[in-house]
Write a protein that holds these residues in place. Structure first.
Motif, PDB file in Angstrom:
ATOM      1  N   GLY A  51       0.875   9.306  -5.225  1.00  0.00           N
ATOM      2  CA  GLY A  51       1.107  10.659  -4.709  1.00  0.00           C
ATOM      3  C   GLY A  51       2.006  11.454  -5.640  1.00  0.00           C
TER       4      GLY A  51
ATOM      5  N   ALA B   3       0.793   4.042  -2.772  1.00  0.00           N
ATOM      6  CA  ALA B   3       0.478   5.410  -2.336  1.00  0.00           C
ATOM      7  C   ALA B   3       1.590   6.382  -2.736  1.00  0.00           C
ATOM      8  CB  ALA B   3       0.261   5.436  -0.822  1.00  0.00           C
TER       9      ALA B   3
ATOM     10  N   ALA C  42       0.841  -1.211   0.000  1.00  0.00           N
ATOM     11  CA  ALA C  42       0.000   0.000   0.000  1.00  0.00           C
ATOM     12  C   ALA C  42       0.872   1.256   0.000  1.00  0.00           C
ATOM     13  CB  ALA C  42      -0.926  -0.014   1.209  1.00  0.00           C
TER      14      ALA C  42
END
Length: 188
Positions: free
Chosen positions: A67, A63, A59
């Motif tokens: 991002g 992420a 994750a």
């Protein structure tokens, strides 16, 4: 043993427990440094906390890259996350090898235990046969006891032949599985 040092088990049981502990300690002592490291890694990977760690790592990777995309920067590994897939595949390969290596070592210890159990079982059967033989001899020699033929006791007094028992098992399995499929009894 209790806190006071007094034994709560009979001596022969304590000796058996110590013998099994020695077998396991000897097995651990024979491990190479690499085997010890692999065992520790397998133990760590086998804990329930390992699953959330993997989940957080995946994750976090996703992420981080999402991002970077959101910030209009070039992602390290953008969707469909090819590098992540490669790392996961490589980790799965290493995990498989790690588990197989550890399992092979554990199978060696299980083999020792199995052989010990088999040898103790054969020895116990021989001792039981001798006890029955001696009891029958006492019965025959004692003038106060009726002297009679006990075919069942005579049969039990004869120790079993392990080879004959193994052959009987093979024959029984051959009848159950006519093609020999699933026969797990080793041949001599």
């Amino acid at each position: 043993m209790s806190d006071s040092g007094a034994s709560i088990l009979p001596a022969h049981i304590e000796e058996t427990v110590r013998a099994i502990a020695r077998l396991q300690a000897d097995h651990r002592a024979r491990a190479t440094p690499l085997q010890k490291v692999l065992d520790a890694m397998t133990a760590r990977a086998g804990r329930p906390s390992f699953i959330p760690m993997i989940t957080l790592a995946v994750a976090g990777w996703i992420a981080l890259n999402m991002g970077l995309i959101w910030l209009h920067r070039r992602p390290i590994d953008g969707p469909p996350f090819v590098w992540l897939q490669g790392v996961i595949t490589l980790a799965a390969l290493f995990m498989t090898a790690l588990i197989l290596t550890t399992q092979r070592r554990e199978d060696e210890l299980a083999g020792f235990r199995e052989q010990l159990t088999l040898e103790l079982g054969i020895l116990a059967e021989q001792k039981s046969a001798k006890i029955i033989e001696l009891l029958e001899e006492i019965r025959r020699d004692n003038p106060l006891l009726p002297n009679r033929v006990d075919a069942h006791a005579d049969a039990l007094a004869a120790p079993a032949d392990p080879e004959a028992v193994l052959e009987a098992i093979r024959e029984t399995q051959a009848l159950e599985m006519p093609n020999g499929v699933g026969n797990s009894v080793p041949t001599a």
